[in-house]
Design an enzyme around this catalytic site. Structure first.
Site, PDB file in Angstrom:
ATOM      1  N   PHE A 263      55.146  27.274  38.348  1.00  0.00           N
ATOM      2  CA  PHE A 263      56.079  26.151  38.287  1.00  0.00           C
ATOM      3  C   PHE A 263      55.281  24.892  37.964  1.00  0.00           C
ATOM      4  O   PHE A 263      54.231  24.655  38.565  1.00  0.00           O
ATOM      5  CB  PHE A 263      56.779  26.019  39.637  1.00  0.00           C
ATOM      6  CG  PHE A 263      57.960  25.097  39.626  1.00  0.00           C
ATOM      7  CD1 PHE A 263      59.180  25.506  39.114  1.00  0.00           C
ATOM      8  CD2 PHE A 263      57.852  23.817  40.135  1.00  0.00           C
ATOM      9  CE1 PHE A 263      60.276  24.656  39.117  1.00  0.00           C
ATOM     10  CE2 PHE A 263      58.951  22.955  40.139  1.00  0.00           C
ATOM     11  CZ  PHE A 263      60.161  23.375  39.632  1.00  0.00           C
TER      12      PHE A 263
ATOM     13  N   ARG B 258      69.552  31.706  33.650  1.00  0.00           N
ATOM     14  CA  ARG B 258      68.909  32.291  34.825  1.00  0.00           C
ATOM     15  C   ARG B 258      69.953  32.662  35.871  1.00  0.00           C
ATOM     16  O   ARG B 258      70.857  31.883  36.158  1.00  0.00           O
ATOM     17  CB  ARG B 258      67.976  31.223  35.403  1.00  0.00           C
ATOM     18  CG  ARG B 258      66.745  31.734  36.029  1.00  0.00           C
ATOM     19  CD  ARG B 258      65.775  30.606  36.267  1.00  0.00           C
ATOM     20  NE  ARG B 258      66.326  29.532  37.087  1.00  0.00           N
ATOM     21  CZ  ARG B 258      65.645  28.883  38.023  1.00  0.00           C
ATOM     22  NH1 ARG B 258      64.408  29.205  38.285  1.00  0.00           N
ATOM     23  NH2 ARG B 258      66.195  27.902  38.700  1.00  0.00           N
TER      24      ARG B 258
ATOM     25  N   ASP C 175      52.159  30.779  46.139  1.00  0.00           N
ATOM     26  CA  ASP C 175      53.418  30.069  46.280  1.00  0.00           C
ATOM     27  C   ASP C 175      54.536  31.115  46.365  1.00  0.00           C
ATOM     28  O   ASP C 175      54.706  31.932  45.450  1.00  0.00           O
ATOM     29  CB  ASP C 175      53.626  29.129  45.089  1.00  0.00           C
ATOM     30  CG  ASP C 175      54.786  28.179  45.327  1.00  0.00           C
ATOM     31  OD1 ASP C 175      55.770  28.601  45.973  1.00  0.00           O
ATOM     32  OD2 ASP C 175      54.715  27.027  44.869  1.00  0.00           O
TER      33      ASP C 175
ATOM     34  N   LYS D 238      65.792  27.603  48.654  1.00  0.00           N
ATOM     35  CA  LYS D 238      66.188  28.641  47.704  1.00  0.00           C
ATOM     36  C   LYS D 238      66.773  29.818  48.495  1.00  0.00           C
ATOM     37  O   LYS D 238      67.847  29.697  49.054  1.00  0.00           O
ATOM     38  CB  LYS D 238      65.000  29.018  46.824  1.00  0.00           C
ATOM     39  CG  LYS D 238      64.639  27.849  45.883  1.00  0.00           C
ATOM     40  CD  LYS D 238      63.341  28.021  45.128  1.00  0.00           C
ATOM     41  CE  LYS D 238      63.073  26.780  44.260  1.00  0.00           C
ATOM     42  NZ  LYS D 238      61.690  26.658  43.826  1.00  0.00           N
TER      43      LYS D 238
END
Ligand SMILES: *Cc1c(COP(=O)(O)O)cnc(C)c1O
Length: 397
Positions: free
Chosen positions: A113, A356, A184, A210
């Site tokens: 990311f 996505r 991560d 998330k």
């Protein structure tokens, strides 16, 4: 066996919405509003400043950290909550670099990311530019690990394609080369079984908005392997990570173990929301979640490839090489996603061309997926996305 009809009842989703974006912002667990309201009225309202002791606010980053720890294989006392993920990346990376003096390369990959890479670049500048960030192709990462690497910093699941790294194997390789690892887990925690202890990760970080459903801007977590916890030097030496914050010494002394990764005053309202959100994991097996997520994503890919011939799969085809999301490419992906959202199917778009979709079995079933593909096929095959309004980019995609 996890009863997913029970977990689904623990979430509040609007009627007419099929939510395929739990990989970006998890849905609202039903218990959260009452818990936050109670925290505000009974704790903040009545206890006022006393709440730091009487309501246990001061120890909340550790207590909630232990609950997150259970979901990533971290033993009690090795995870603490606070700040945002970008901050936690910086802290973990700075501590790992300091534990490996004499080496000057941070190795990451182009599937990471961007914020993780930006934080590494900023840290390198702060350290006077003596270090270097190498960014490899995700497929070439294993071969790029050599004796020059100080720290291997990777995100386990690629945010764009869902490609899953082998955390244990890459950590082993890094250790053999004398490097430390920072993992991560932003797209892993709550999405699939993770075992930081078995994988022997040195540091791990992640966010909780998330797959952990903590709400927008929910606090991040950091894990430090027990062997490093009293040696890791905190780069962000705030008072909450001091050995004795309320001694108000003029000089910093790092707190014991994971406490030193705290920085400033913890976000208690956000921690209360997250704490309530974590209740949904009671009685849930992540092995079951993984199995159900694979079944849903395999079904999704099959149906999309059968009905939406213009879309090209961007994710690895083999389910064991994916996290809990699937991406498809289309040059007009942004407009297609906007048109789908208008019709109640919510996924998201990542530049330049990826649609996505996240699969969260806690609140998503096969019937939802079937219906989502029906709407998607209608949008694509009948060009319902072909409107100027759908092409206009919003602030957040
Ligand atoms: C979501 C995500 C972030 C976001 O960081 P914040 O500081 O919480 O905005 C960072 N890194 C990865 C790998 C992510 O998936």
């Amino acid at each position: 066996m996890t009863d997913f009809s029970k977990t689904r009842a623990l979430f509040d989703l609007p009627d007419g919405v099929i939510y395929l974006d739990g990989n970006s912002l998890g849905a609202l667990p039903t218990a959260v509003p009452a818990r936050v309201a109670h925290m505000i009225a009974a704790e903040w309202g009545k206890e006022l400043i006393r709440g730091w002791n009487s309501a246990g606010w001061m120890t909340m980053p550790r207590r909630v950290g232990d609950r997150v720890g259970k979901l990533i294989g971290a033993p009690p006392g090795t995870v603490v909550m606070g700040d945002t993920l970008s901050i936690k990346v910086y802290q973990a990376l700075a501590a790992a670099i300091a534990l490996n003096p004499g080496r000057r390369v941070i190795l990451s990959d182009s599937g990471n990311f961007p914020s993780d890479l930006y934080m590494a670049q900023g840290l390198i500048r702060t350290l006077g530019g003596a270090l270097e960030l190498k960014v490899s192709d995700p497929e070439a990462i294993e071969g790029a690990i050599d004796q020059t690497i100080a720290v291997l910093m990777l995100t386990e699941v690629d945010y764009r394609t869902g490609r899953l790294h082998d955390m244990a194997a890459l950590t082993r390789k890094a250790h053999e080369a004398g490097a430390l690892t920072v993992w991560d887990l932003a797209h892993s925690a709550g999405a699939l079984p993770v075992d930081v202890l078995a994988a022997d990760a040195d540091f791990a970080v992640g966010c909780t908005y998330k797959y952990l459903n903590g709400g927008p801007g929910a606090p991040a977590f950091i894990y430090v392997a027990p062997r490093h916890s009293d040696a890791a030097a905190p780069a962000l030496s705030g008072w909450m990570g001091h050995e004795a914050p309320f001694a108000f010494d003029l000089d910093y002394r790092a707190g014991h173990g994971i406490e030193r990764m705290r920085v400033g005053t913890p976000p208690i309202l956000a921690l209360a929301a997250l704490d309530a959100a974590l209740d949904v994991w009671e009685g849930v097996s992540l092995q079951d979640v993984r199995k159900a997520s694979i079944a849903l994503s395999e079904f999704f890919i099959r149906e999309v490839e059968r009905r939406c011939l213009q879309l090209v799969l961007a994710s690895p085809r083999r389910p064991e090489q994916r996290g809990s999301q699937v991406s498809f490419r289309h040059p007009d992906g942004y407009a297609i996603m906007r048109a789908m959202i208008d019709r109640g199917v919510i996924g998201d778009f990542r530049a330049p061309d990826a649609l996505r979709f996240g699969f969260t079995p806690l609140y998503l079933g096969e019937e939802d997926v079937r219906r989502a593909v029906e709407i998607m096929a209608d949008v694509i095959n009948n060009r319902r996305w072909d409107k100027d309004d759908y092409r206009r980019k919003e602030l957040v995609t």
